[in-house]
Motif scaffolding. Structure first.
Motif, PDB file in Angstrom:
ATOM      1  N   LYS A 244       0.891  -1.169  -0.135  1.00  0.00           N
ATOM      2  CA  LYS A 244       0.027   0.142   0.057  1.00  0.00           C
ATOM      3  C   LYS A 244       0.870   1.310   0.139  1.00  0.00           C
ATOM      4  N   VAL A 245       0.572   2.115  -0.690  1.00  0.00           N
ATOM      5  CA  VAL A 245       1.335   3.344  -0.945  1.00  0.00           C
ATOM      6  C   VAL A 245       0.136   4.415  -1.151  1.00  0.00           C
ATOM      7  N   LYS A 246       0.784   5.966  -1.183  1.00  0.00           N
ATOM      8  CA  LYS A 246       0.079   6.996  -1.287  1.00  0.00           C
ATOM      9  C   LYS A 246       0.123   7.802  -2.402  1.00  0.00           C
ATOM     10  N   SER A 247       1.475   8.401  -2.527  1.00  0.00           N
ATOM     11  CA  SER A 247       1.655   9.189  -3.635  1.00  0.00           C
ATOM     12  C   SER A 247       2.453   8.602  -4.797  1.00  0.00           C
ATOM     13  N   ALA A 248       2.524   9.284  -5.808  1.00  0.00           N
ATOM     14  CA  ALA A 248       3.145   8.622  -6.966  1.00  0.00           C
ATOM     15  C   ALA A 248       4.591   8.254  -6.758  1.00  0.00           C
ATOM     16  N   GLN A 249       5.366   9.200  -6.145  1.00  0.00           N
ATOM     17  CA  GLN A 249       6.874   8.916  -5.682  1.00  0.00           C
ATOM     18  C   GLN A 249       6.827   7.831  -4.855  1.00  0.00           C
ATOM     19  N   ASP A 250       5.916   7.429  -3.919  1.00  0.00           N
ATOM     20  CA  ASP A 250       5.794   6.298  -3.045  1.00  0.00           C
ATOM     21  C   ASP A 250       5.791   5.122  -3.988  1.00  0.00           C
ATOM     22  N   MET A 251       4.930   5.247  -4.798  1.00  0.00           N
ATOM     23  CA  MET A 251       4.580   4.011  -6.066  1.00  0.00           C
ATOM     24  C   MET A 251       5.563   3.916  -6.585  1.00  0.00           C
ATOM     25  N   LEU A 252       6.442   4.682  -7.248  1.00  0.00           N
ATOM     26  CA  LEU A 252       7.645   4.469  -7.962  1.00  0.00           C
ATOM     27  C   LEU A 252       8.587   3.875  -7.349  1.00  0.00           C
ATOM     28  N   ASP A 253       8.878   4.253  -5.751  1.00  0.00           N
ATOM     29  CA  ASP A 253       9.925   3.722  -5.220  1.00  0.00           C
ATOM     30  C   ASP A 253       9.665   2.243  -4.955  1.00  0.00           C
ATOM     31  N   SER A 254       8.326   2.008  -4.727  1.00  0.00           N
ATOM     32  CA  SER A 254       8.118   0.583  -4.482  1.00  0.00           C
ATOM     33  C   SER A 254       8.113  -0.223  -5.671  1.00  0.00           C
ATOM     34  N   VAL A 255       7.675   0.340  -6.803  1.00  0.00           N
ATOM     35  CA  VAL A 255       8.036  -0.572  -7.990  1.00  0.00           C
ATOM     36  C   VAL A 255       9.401  -0.846  -8.216  1.00  0.00           C
ATOM     37  N   MET A 256       9.871   0.178  -8.127  1.00  0.00           N
ATOM     38  CA  MET A 256      11.591   0.067  -8.314  1.00  0.00           C
ATOM     39  C   MET A 256      12.401  -1.017  -7.623  1.00  0.00           C
ATOM     40  N   GLU A 257      11.795  -0.942  -6.452  1.00  0.00           N
ATOM     41  CA  GLU A 257      12.402  -1.922  -5.561  1.00  0.00           C
ATOM     42  C   GLU A 257      11.992  -3.354  -5.643  1.00  0.00           C
ATOM     43  N   HIS A 258      10.952  -3.533  -6.508  1.00  0.00           N
ATOM     44  CA  HIS A 258      10.629  -4.995  -6.908  1.00  0.00           C
ATOM     45  C   HIS A 258      10.666  -5.238  -8.237  1.00  0.00           C
ATOM     46  N   ILE A 259      11.097  -4.401  -9.381  1.00  0.00           N
ATOM     47  CA  ILE A 259      10.934  -4.807 -10.418  1.00  0.00           C
ATOM     48  C   ILE A 259      12.202  -5.302 -11.032  1.00  0.00           C
ATOM     49  N   SER A 260      13.305  -5.701 -10.347  1.00  0.00           N
ATOM     50  CA  SER A 260      14.449  -6.426 -11.075  1.00  0.00           C
ATOM     51  C   SER A 260      14.266  -7.624 -11.668  1.00  0.00           C
ATOM     52  N   ASP A 300       7.124   9.508 -14.129  1.00  0.00           N
ATOM     53  CA  ASP A 300       6.262   8.697 -15.041  1.00  0.00           C
ATOM     54  C   ASP A 300       6.624   7.303 -14.900  1.00  0.00           C
ATOM     55  N   ILE A 301       5.950   6.461 -13.996  1.00  0.00           N
ATOM     56  CA  ILE A 301       6.079   5.354 -13.467  1.00  0.00           C
ATOM     57  C   ILE A 301       6.575   4.281 -14.652  1.00  0.00           C
ATOM     58  N   LEU A 302       5.546   4.377 -15.482  1.00  0.00           N
ATOM     59  CA  LEU A 302       5.436   3.378 -16.785  1.00  0.00           C
ATOM     60  C   LEU A 302       6.636   3.566 -17.662  1.00  0.00           C
ATOM     61  N   GLN A 303       6.879   4.666 -17.835  1.00  0.00           N
ATOM     62  CA  GLN A 303       8.041   5.067 -19.004  1.00  0.00           C
ATOM     63  C   GLN A 303       9.371   4.839 -18.076  1.00  0.00           C
ATOM     64  N   THR A 304       9.529   5.021 -16.898  1.00  0.00           N
ATOM     65  CA  THR A 304      10.637   4.701 -16.177  1.00  0.00           C
ATOM     66  C   THR A 304      11.020   3.204 -16.202  1.00  0.00           C
ATOM     67  N   VAL A 305      10.052   2.513 -16.187  1.00  0.00           N
ATOM     68  CA  VAL A 305      10.188   1.099 -16.066  1.00  0.00           C
ATOM     69  C   VAL A 305      10.492   0.489 -17.622  1.00  0.00           C
ATOM     70  N   ALA A 306       9.684   1.110 -18.662  1.00  0.00           N
ATOM     71  CA  ALA A 306       9.799   0.822 -19.916  1.00  0.00           C
ATOM     72  C   ALA A 306      11.259   1.186 -20.599  1.00  0.00           C
ATOM     73  N   GLU A 307      12.110   2.013 -19.883  1.00  0.00           N
ATOM     74  CA  GLU A 307      13.387   2.367 -20.238  1.00  0.00           C
ATOM     75  C   GLU A 307      14.583   1.848 -19.442  1.00  0.00           C
ATOM     76  N   LEU A 308      14.338   0.939 -18.819  1.00  0.00           N
ATOM     77  CA  LEU A 308      15.149   0.014 -18.187  1.00  0.00           C
ATOM     78  C   LEU A 308      15.824  -0.978 -18.940  1.00  0.00           C
ATOM     79  N   LYS A 309      17.341  -0.980 -18.673  1.00  0.00           N
ATOM     80  CA  LYS A 309      18.166  -1.622 -19.867  1.00  0.00           C
ATOM     81  C   LYS A 309      17.561  -3.321 -19.714  1.00  0.00           C
TER      82      LYS A 309
END
Length: 392
Positions: A244-260, A300-309
């Protein structure tokens, strides 16, 4: 699979099975109904007969039925034996192999797959004996559909509610498999909340229902699912890791923590495009006719993930009120996505805060799929299958 033998046992949720019978028929299934004696105390056999168009079977020793279609023939007829509701008593009988009424005898006699939709008091659901019986049934290949959490007829709140008829139909149409076993899916859902001062925030009407349905559908196919959700009033789907998160920045941080190690990323959340440039520590007082708040662009969470190597398969959503195809295709290309699910929310009847959706899916290779309006659970299952098909 065309012939479904619907078993109804004695619980208050039996009233839902009337609609379930109709919904199964709407999806092209032939349905015959078997009721326990206790079930007839909640709903009459005549009701199911009127809906199904066939006599309802209630007795193990019925001379009239034996002369036409006996219990062995009925067991042979079924492509699926679905028990909804399945009470704690019925589940116990099945686990112990008892065959003391028509329904339990049919389970023993059929070679068809068996699925049950449990319905009982939340304390009965948590009872060690119920857990043991369900474990035995799972080992035998019985599919357990649900239950859901929520308010119950007895006044308790918790797990034990039978799933809604459309959700059960969804399970029948898209049986649980392990086709996504070993895959990690990260999904975002709901709105984000951008705080202005201690009591005010910027948000939107997203309910999170679509993202939660996607998480549930992916988990049902064996995926490890991480669901990152903004503030919503939904229960975590079974076997899903809800963050559970609140802000867009919180959501981005959580996504990046689990996306690897993610194989798939679905950006279903309605992320706020902007946030206040400055958080005001004290409540803003109503002192002037106008209030001016400066906003800055959110990540932009979606674009940030899409640009990952090492990027996962990326799926976006586009909720539009006009020029649906134009804006969706532009977002697909601009954010380097693999597919995008676009819906028109102009009339307010689908999408945000609705139980239904209608989606047009655009793919990177210029293909298009149209998913007609229906419940979000069914749309979610269709989308998960489309993603699975295009993973390569």
């Amino acid at each position: 699979m065309k012939n479904i033998l619907l078993g109804v046992s004695g619980g208050i949720a039996a009233y839902k099975s009337v609609e379930l019978c109709r919904r199964l028929q709407d999806n092209g299934f032939h349905v015959r109904v078997v009721m326990t004696k206790a079930a007839t105390e909640f709903v009459t056999p005549l009701t199911f007969q009127a809906i199904s168009g066939h006599p309802v079977h209630t007795e193990l020793f019925d001379p009239a039925a034996e002369a036409a279609m006996g219990h062995i023939e009925l067991a042979r007829w079924a492509d699926l034996l679905l028990i909804a509701p399945a009470t704690a008593n019925t589940i116990a009988k099945l686990a112990l192999g008892l065959s003391d009424d028509l329904l339990t005898t049919l389970v023993t006699a059929t070679a068809a797959p068996v699925a049950i939709a449990p319905a009982m008091n939340q304390q009965m659901w948590k009872a060690p004996t119920t857990e043991q019986h369900l474990s035995v049934l799972r080992q035998r290949g019985v599919q357990i559909i649900g239950p859901a959490a929520g308010a119950q007829a007895c006044g308790d709140v918790g797990f034990g509610r039978m799933l809604e008829p459309l959700e059960i139909v969804d399970y029948v149409l898209y049986p649980a498999q392990d086709t996504l076993q070993g895959q990690h899916w990260v999904i975002t859902a709901g709105p984000t909340r951008e705080q202005i001062d201690p009591v005010r925030f910027l948000s939107n009407n997203s309910s999170g229902k679509m993202g939660f349905a996607l998480a549930k559908a992916a988990a049902r196919l064996g995926a490890k699912v991480t669901l990152v959700s903004g503030p919503v009033s939904l229960e975590a789907p079974p076997a899903v890791n809800l963050i559970k998160v609140k802000s867009a920045q919180d959501m981005l941080d959580s996504v990046m923590e689990h996306i690897s190690d993610a194989r798939v990323f679905i950006g279903c959340a309605a992320v706020a495009d902007y946030r206040p440039a400055e958080f005001i520590a004290q409540k803003i007082k109503k002192n002037t006719q106008e209030l001016h708040v400066d906003f800055v662009k959110n990540p932009d969470i979606l674009q940030t993930v899409a640009e990952l190597k090492q990027r996962p398969f990326c799926v976006g959503f586009a909720a539009e009120t006009q020029k649906l195809e134009h804006y969706a295709k532009d977002k697909l290309k601009r954010k380097n996505l693999d597919m995008i699910c676009a819906n028109n929310v102009a009339n307010g009847k689908i999408g945000f805060d609705s139980d239904e959706n209608a989606v047009t899916v655009f793919f990177k290779n210029d293909r298009t799929e149209v998913l007609q309006q229906c419940c979000k659970h069914k749309i979610a299952s269709q989308l998960v299958y489309l993603i699975q098909k295009n993973l390569g």
